[in-house]
Design an enzyme around this catalytic site. Structure first.
Site, PDB file in Angstrom:
ATOM      1  N   SER A   1      34.894  28.836 -54.378  1.00  0.00           N
ATOM      2  CA  SER A   1      36.035  27.973 -54.632  1.00  0.00           C
ATOM      3  C   SER A   1      35.630  26.829 -55.565  1.00  0.00           C
ATOM      4  O   SER A   1      35.191  27.075 -56.685  1.00  0.00           O
ATOM      5  CB  SER A   1      36.587  27.486 -53.281  1.00  0.00           C
ATOM      6  OG  SER A   1      37.793  26.810 -53.428  1.00  0.00           O
TER       7      SER A   1
ATOM      8  N   HIS B   1      39.005  31.693 -56.547  1.00  0.00           N
ATOM      9  CA  HIS B   1      40.357  31.986 -56.058  1.00  0.00           C
ATOM     10  C   HIS B   1      41.286  30.857 -56.483  1.00  0.00           C
ATOM     11  O   HIS B   1      40.855  29.877 -57.090  1.00  0.00           O
ATOM     12  CB  HIS B   1      40.377  32.204 -54.539  1.00  0.00           C
ATOM     13  CG  HIS B   1      39.992  31.003 -53.732  1.00  0.00           C
ATOM     14  ND1 HIS B   1      39.942  31.028 -52.361  1.00  0.00           N
ATOM     15  CD2 HIS B   1      39.647  29.731 -54.068  1.00  0.00           C
ATOM     16  CE1 HIS B   1      39.589  29.839 -51.902  1.00  0.00           C
ATOM     17  NE2 HIS B   1      39.404  29.034 -52.922  1.00  0.00           N
TER      18      HIS B   1
END
Length: 194
Positions: A98, A123
């Site tokens: 992330s 993501h």
């Protein structure tokens, strides 16, 4: 509470003890470990600025082992990395997921790496908000703006087309170190120190 090892050094003025992170900071190594949040971001930013003031022409090494975290805290680190004069070398040890992956990719071009068994995951940003419908709509629009900014920056650093980044960040996208290199998030996989 985590235990932090101490290192003892002999100097001309006697013995001096440091916690391991302070000793590594003298070697221009910063550790970003754990969740990216405001307090951690402030410490990382302060260390980057301190090392720039010590020597603006010498690279800084940022070692990352993080599951990700706050977008705003991560952007404070990212913007500082881009702002300061020294190149920031990034190295993934363990995981960069992330916001951790975003910071890994944001290192100086040609100076981004991972160890062979490291994992990288990109993501879309996560968010949740409760309240009145109009406030929920405002927050939804804001998270879409943030998503677009993150995707643009990932496209810039990886060399991937924006459309590919948008597709690949729609869900959790895990990569090995080699896959992250092929994707353009890092430049090399380090097996042994040369």
């Amino acid at each position: 509470m985590a235990l932090v090892p101490m290192v003892i050094e002999q100097t001309s003025r006697g013995e001096r003890s440091y916690d391991i992170y302070s000793r590594l900071l003298k070697e221009r190594v910063i550790f970003l470990s754990g969740e990216v949040e405001d307090n951690m971001a402030n410490l990382i930013v302060a260390q980057l600025l301190f090392l720039e003031s010590e020597d603006p022409d010498k690279d800084i090494n940022l070692y990352i082992n993080s599951p990700g975290g706050s977008v705003t805290a991560g952007m404070a680190i990212y913007d500082t990395m881009q702002f300061i004069k020294p190149d920031v070398r990034t190295l993934c040890i363990g995981q960069a997921c992330s916001m951790g992956a975003f910071l890994l990719a944001g290192g100086a071009a040609g100076k981004r790496a991972a160890l062979p068994n490291a994992r990288v995951m990109i993501h879309q940003p996560l968010g949740g908000f409760r309240g009145q419908a109009s406030d929920i709509q405002i927050h939804a629009q804001e998270i879409l703006k943030i998503k677009h900014t993150l995707n643009e920056r990932l496209a810039f650093h990886s060399g991937q087309p924006l459309e590919q980044i948008e597709k690949d960040t729609d869900r959790d996208n895990f990569m090995s170190a080699e896959e992250a290199q092929n994707y353009g998030l890092i430049d090399s996989v380090l097996v042994k120190r040369s």
